[in-house]
Design a protein around this motif. Structure first.
Motif, PDB file in Angstrom:
ATOM      1  N   ARG A  62     -42.865 -49.678  11.660  1.00 54.30           N
ATOM      2  CA  ARG A  62     -43.482 -50.427  12.775  1.00 54.30           C
ATOM      3  C   ARG A  62     -42.296 -51.059  13.870  1.00 54.30           C
ATOM      4  O   ARG A  62     -42.571 -51.055  15.104  1.00 54.30           O
ATOM      5  N   TYR A  63     -41.268 -51.727  13.314  1.00 49.90           N
ATOM      6  CA  TYR A  63     -40.385 -52.406  13.826  1.00 49.90           C
ATOM      7  C   TYR A  63     -38.732 -51.589  13.929  1.00 49.90           C
ATOM      8  O   TYR A  63     -37.964 -51.774  14.867  1.00 49.90           O
ATOM      9  N   LEU A  64     -38.806 -50.923  12.823  1.00 53.33           N
ATOM     10  CA  LEU A  64     -37.450 -50.101  12.694  1.00 53.33           C
ATOM     11  C   LEU A  64     -37.566 -48.586  12.520  1.00 53.33           C
ATOM     12  O   LEU A  64     -38.704 -48.058  12.129  1.00 53.33           O
ATOM     13  N   VAL A  65     -36.349 -47.926  12.743  1.00 52.66           N
ATOM     14  CA  VAL A  65     -36.375 -46.520  12.605  1.00 52.66           C
ATOM     15  C   VAL A  65     -35.096 -46.297  11.627  1.00 52.66           C
ATOM     16  O   VAL A  65     -34.195 -46.802  11.839  1.00 52.66           O
ATOM     17  N   LEU A  66     -35.271 -45.723  10.260  1.00 54.05           N
ATOM     18  CA  LEU A  66     -34.321 -45.636   9.309  1.00 54.05           C
ATOM     19  C   LEU A  66     -33.610 -44.168   9.704  1.00 54.05           C
ATOM     20  O   LEU A  66     -34.061 -43.216   9.547  1.00 54.05           O
ATOM     21  N   LEU A  67     -32.506 -44.206   9.951  1.00 58.08           N
ATOM     22  CA  LEU A  67     -31.486 -43.225  10.115  1.00 58.08           C
ATOM     23  C   LEU A  67     -30.873 -42.644   8.965  1.00 58.08           C
ATOM     24  O   LEU A  67     -30.032 -43.436   8.484  1.00 58.08           O
ATOM     25  N   VAL A  68     -30.936 -41.278   8.506  1.00 55.98           N
ATOM     26  CA  VAL A  68     -30.675 -40.631   7.192  1.00 55.98           C
ATOM     27  C   VAL A  68     -29.563 -39.844   7.588  1.00 55.98           C
ATOM     28  O   VAL A  68     -30.093 -38.839   8.330  1.00 55.98           O
ATOM     29  N   SER A  69     -28.591 -39.800   7.289  1.00 58.43           N
ATOM     30  CA  SER A  69     -27.264 -38.767   7.420  1.00 58.43           C
ATOM     31  C   SER A  69     -27.039 -38.989   9.076  1.00 58.43           C
ATOM     32  O   SER A  69     -26.698 -37.954   9.750  1.00 58.43           O
ATOM     33  N   HIS A  70     -27.244 -40.092   9.798  1.00 55.97           N
ATOM     34  CA  HIS A  70     -26.976 -40.366  11.163  1.00 55.97           C
ATOM     35  C   HIS A  70     -25.799 -41.159  11.412  1.00 55.97           C
ATOM     36  O   HIS A  70     -25.235 -41.460  12.410  1.00 55.97           O
ATOM     37  N   GLY A  71     -24.976 -41.521  10.458  1.00 60.70           N
ATOM     38  CA  GLY A  71     -24.069 -42.665  10.396  1.00 60.70           C
ATOM     39  C   GLY A  71     -24.444 -44.043  10.034  1.00 60.70           C
ATOM     40  O   GLY A  71     -25.730 -43.973   9.478  1.00 60.70           O
ATOM     41  N   PHE A  72     -23.753 -44.884  10.518  1.00 63.35           N
ATOM     42  CA  PHE A  72     -24.073 -46.113   9.988  1.00 63.35           C
ATOM     43  C   PHE A  72     -24.210 -47.306  11.367  1.00 63.35           C
ATOM     44  O   PHE A  72     -24.005 -48.345  11.152  1.00 63.35           O
ATOM     45  N   GLN A  73     -24.714 -46.777  12.298  1.00 64.10           N
ATOM     46  CA  GLN A  73     -24.671 -47.685  13.584  1.00 64.10           C
ATOM     47  C   GLN A  73     -26.132 -48.163  13.423  1.00 64.10           C
ATOM     48  O   GLN A  73     -27.061 -47.848  12.828  1.00 64.10           O
ATOM     49  N   VAL A  74     -26.056 -49.386  14.500  1.00 69.84           N
ATOM     50  CA  VAL A  74     -27.446 -50.064  14.931  1.00 69.84           C
ATOM     51  C   VAL A  74     -27.660 -49.893  16.390  1.00 69.84           C
ATOM     52  O   VAL A  74     -26.877 -50.395  17.248  1.00 69.84           O
ATOM     53  N   GLY A  94     -30.116 -56.648  12.901  1.00 66.33           N
ATOM     54  CA  GLY A  94     -30.102 -55.145  12.304  1.00 66.33           C
ATOM     55  C   GLY A  94     -28.706 -55.022  11.519  1.00 66.33           C
ATOM     56  O   GLY A  94     -28.657 -54.455  10.580  1.00 66.33           O
ATOM     57  N   GLU A  95     -27.477 -55.466  12.175  1.00 67.06           N
ATOM     58  CA  GLU A  95     -26.232 -55.408  11.150  1.00 67.06           C
ATOM     59  C   GLU A  95     -26.322 -55.969   9.942  1.00 67.06           C
ATOM     60  O   GLU A  95     -25.722 -55.739   9.036  1.00 67.06           O
ATOM     61  N   ARG A  96     -27.106 -57.121   9.855  1.00 70.59           N
ATOM     62  CA  ARG A  96     -27.141 -58.168   8.681  1.00 70.59           C
ATOM     63  C   ARG A  96     -28.047 -57.187   7.467  1.00 70.59           C
ATOM     64  O   ARG A  96     -27.652 -57.321   6.466  1.00 70.59           O
ATOM     65  N   ILE A  97     -29.264 -56.562   8.022  1.00 73.76           N
ATOM     66  CA  ILE A  97     -30.031 -56.129   7.040  1.00 73.76           C
ATOM     67  C   ILE A  97     -29.893 -54.587   6.821  1.00 73.76           C
ATOM     68  O   ILE A  97     -30.135 -53.945   5.927  1.00 73.76           O
ATOM     69  N   ARG A  98     -28.950 -53.925   7.716  1.00 76.23           N
ATOM     70  CA  ARG A  98     -28.655 -52.384   7.515  1.00 76.23           C
ATOM     71  C   ARG A  98     -28.088 -51.867   6.204  1.00 76.23           C
ATOM     72  O   ARG A  98     -27.339 -52.561   5.631  1.00 76.23           O
ATOM     73  N   PRO A  99     -28.787 -50.975   5.474  1.00 73.15           N
ATOM     74  CA  PRO A  99     -28.193 -50.418   4.195  1.00 73.15           C
ATOM     75  C   PRO A  99     -27.012 -49.654   4.380  1.00 73.15           C
ATOM     76  O   PRO A  99     -26.584 -49.389   5.397  1.00 73.15           O
ATOM     77  N   ASP A 100     -26.273 -49.766   3.596  1.00 75.15           N
ATOM     78  CA  ASP A 100     -24.892 -49.130   3.518  1.00 75.15           C
ATOM     79  C   ASP A 100     -24.854 -47.595   3.709  1.00 75.15           C
ATOM     80  O   ASP A 100     -23.821 -47.076   4.368  1.00 75.15           O
ATOM     81  N   ASP A 101     -26.000 -46.909   3.363  1.00 77.00           N
ATOM     82  CA  ASP A 101     -25.756 -45.748   3.494  1.00 77.00           C
ATOM     83  C   ASP A 101     -26.832 -45.153   4.475  1.00 77.00           C
ATOM     84  O   ASP A 101     -27.047 -43.912   4.474  1.00 77.00           O
ATOM     85  N   ALA A 102     -27.026 -45.903   5.566  1.00 74.21           N
ATOM     86  CA  ALA A 102     -27.999 -45.531   6.695  1.00 74.21           C
ATOM     87  C   ALA A 102     -27.764 -46.132   7.711  1.00 74.21           C
ATOM     88  O   ALA A 102     -27.459 -47.295   7.959  1.00 74.21           O
TER      89      ALA A 102
END
Length: 638
Positions: A125-137, A156-164
């Motif tokens: 709803r609010y986010l798009v999770l990027l898998v294998s896209h790098g680690f940008q916001v 976004g930088e605060r809640i971003r997972p380390d692998d996505a």
């Protein structure tokens, strides 16, 4: 701006209309489940270094296309993907028969298959999770306020997972970290389930199917600036209500269930708009119009002044037409879901400030489009080149199909062109095979040309062929369809129905074209061409009698006209209807008998006197009337 979403759901198709200020702004149609966004485990079928691309089997009708730019370095198990150097070729990234997890990023278009990528994007709803896209916001471009963009980027930088990586969507504007974290948790759980399934599945296999059209619209478009969401189907409405309660419970009160008997799109005036979307020409309110011609990956749009003549001057007329056309073109691109390369031919403008006004208006109108667009400058000839992101088949591609007669050309050969081609082909076959007879079947309008006036052209062609020629019309044939069959005379006698003089036939089609020579009417009977002499037939199905019969043409007359008319007898009046005349009685006042009445004129009446008006005694009963010569005499009874 008042925005509404109207949903017409059904078994064969679902349609979603977005209305802005009472005008249809976007229309989406789904007849099969959309595969864009779905995730598969694929098997690489071929690697093409010359194209720097590969094709993989995901279980669809056609293999999906993988460009080197959309492929990373894939692990042996095909689940984990890492970023590849730009210089890496497709052969370094993929190997034949290798298994890999891919996501569909573009639906099949025309003869092309779907396009896929190894980079996965899972929308919420609010986010798009990027898998294998790098680690940008990233933050949605539609959020224009600088402070809000910075605030969301920090969250976004605060809640971003380390692998996505993460993309913050437009709907996140104004929301805090709590809502974004809850949405991220749902996306991470979904990603883990997909990867677990990928490790166990054998390619090709479907790992995750994205939401259907209606629920995608609710997730992506049903926001605070939408005043109402109206759905007609009960089951779809109930499932949508559950989805809204989970995503945005505050918007639940804006949902409505449509219950009227009138179809929902007719009620809101959308059905008529859809019919106009399928036309090539779109009229503008000032009197001009735009023409839209779509190819597979290219669309040309032409602007014309049409009936608009203006009032102040030519430059002002052109400017007003181009300004309205700019707004309407942006609307038509959204409505028709046109993608790929688009070239717009505005009317030439000599003044630079007029060009700037038109380009500014066009750019402003495109901001309402949810798809990514890119506009190049306006050339001195009035041409604008632009691109629009393609999601799949356009609206016309979904609702319409290629014409089976013209194969999408939009034109067919003229009847005379087809007739001449048939004559040439028949002559070629006659020279090659030297048949004893030949049967030509064609559309009625083409067969008419081949037969000619009074069958003269058919007779001339028969002489060229050197054998018997039979020409028959077939209503099932299109204009360009025809069939030439060489055969022996024996085969022709069994195949072709031969007509003779005096035979009765039934008219199955009366030619609507202009009458022939001498006012004759032409018709068809079983594919056989006839000219009707005498009275014209009143309707199809009448019987005619052949007076002349050739192999391809005959003359006839109506059967009812050939039969002699019976003389109509005058009915005799009945005896009871004959007029009876009463005899004159003697006048008692004078004692002399009354004069006899003439057979041709009634008796004269005398003036009434007092004695004649006095009551008279009853007259004796009469026995009847006897005819003596030309008179009727009453004989009293004895």
């Amino acid at each position: 701006m008042k925005r509404e979403i109207i949903v017409n759901a059904g078994d064969l198709q679902s349609r979603v209309a977005m209305v802005e200020d009472g005008q249809l702004a976007e229309l989406l149609v789904e007849r099969e489940h959309r595969i864009v966004g779905s995730i598969y485990k694929a098997r690489v079928m071929s690697v093409l270094p010359g194209m720097d691309a590969a094709f993989a089997d995901v279980g669809l009708d056609r293999n999906v296309f993988l460009s080197a730019d959309d492929v990373g370095l894939v692990s042996r198990d095909g689940v984990r993907v890492s970023r590849a150097p730009r210089s890496a070729s497709i052969s370094q990234r993929l190997k034949e028969n290798q298994e890999v997890v891919v996501q569909i990023i573009r639906a099949p278009v025309g003869g092309k298959g779907a396009r896929a990528a190894t980079r996965l994007a899972i929308p919420g709803r609010y986010l798009v999770l990027l898998v294998s896209h790098g680690f940008q916001v990233g933050v949605s471009r539609k959020i224009e306020a600088r402070k809000e963009r910075e605030r969301l980027r920090k969250i976004g930088e605060r809640i971003r997972p380390d692998d996505a990586g993460l993309i913050i969507r437009t709907e996140a504007e104004g929301h805090g970290v709590r809502n974004l974290q809850a949405d991220l948790k749902v996306l991470q759980d979904l990603r883990d389930r997909i990867m677990k399934k990928a490790a166990q599945a054998k390619a090709p296999a479907l790992l995750h199917q994205d939401l259907t059209l209606v629920y995608q619209i609710i997730r992506d478009v049903f926001t605070d600036d939408v005043s109402s969401l109206v759905i007609d189907e009960k089951s779809v409405y109930d499932n949508a209500a559950d989805l809204v309660k989970r995503f945005a419970p505050r918007l639940r009160r804006r949902m409505k269930r449509y219950r009227d008997r009138m179809p929902i799109f007719h009620k809101h005036g959308i059905e008529g708009e859809i019919d106009r979307l399928l036309r090539r020409k779109v009229w503008l309110s000032v009197g001009g119009y735009i023409s839209i011609d779509q190819a597979e990956a290219f669309t040309a749009i032409d602007v014309n002044t049409g009936r608009f003549t203006g009032s102040t001057g030519l430059a002002d007329t052109i400017l007003r037409t181009n300004l309205e056309a700019a707004d309407e073109i942006a609307r038509q691109l959204r409505l028709r879901d046109v993608g790929g390369i688009i070239v717009i031919d505005f009317i030439d403008m000599d003044r630079i400030r007029h060009r700037q006004r038109v380009m500014k208006a066009f750019d402003q109108a495109l901001k309402r489009d949810r798809q990514k667009t890119k506009i190049l400058h306006l050339s001195p000839l009035g041409l604008v080149e632009m691109t629009r992101k393609r999601r799949g088949e356009s609206l016309i591609g979904i609702l319409m199909e290629t014409c089976p007669h013209c194969a999408g050309l939009g034109r067919v050969r003229r009847r005379t062109t087809i007739a001449l081609k048939i004559e040439r082909d028949a002559c070629r076959l006659a020279a090659e095979e030297k048949p004893q007879a030949m049967l030509i079947r064609a559309a009625p309008s083409v067969a008419d040309i081949l037969i000619g006036e009074d069958g003269q052209r058919a007779a001339s062609l028969e002489k060229q062929l050197g054998g018997r020629l039979y020409i028959r019309a077939d209503d099932r044939f299109a204009v360009e369809d025809h069939q030439i069959t060489p055969m022996t005379r024996a085969a022709a006698a069994k195949t072709v129905e031969v007509h003779e003089e005096g035979r009765e036939l039934v008219l199955d089609h009366i030619d609507p074209s202009e009458p022939g020579a001498d006012g004759e009417v032409h018709a068809w009977t079983g594919g056989y061409r006839v000219a009707i002499e005498g009275p014209s037939p009143e309707a199809e199905g009448e019987t005619v009698v052949l007076t002349k019969a050739d192999r391809s043409f005959g003359r006839c007359r109506l059967k009812r006209a050939a039969e002699p008319k019976k003389k109509r007898e005058q009915p005799q009046p009945k005896r009871s209807q004959r007029k009876r005349r009463r005899p004159r009685r003697k006048s008692k006042a004078s004692g002399r008998p009354a004069p006899k009445a003439s057979a041709s004129s009634p008796p004269k009446q005398a003036k009434a006197t007092a004695e004649q008006r006095a009551p008279q005694p009853a007259a004796p009963k009469k026995s009847g009337l006897l005819r003596r010569g030309a008179r009727r005499v009453a004989r009293p009874r004895h």
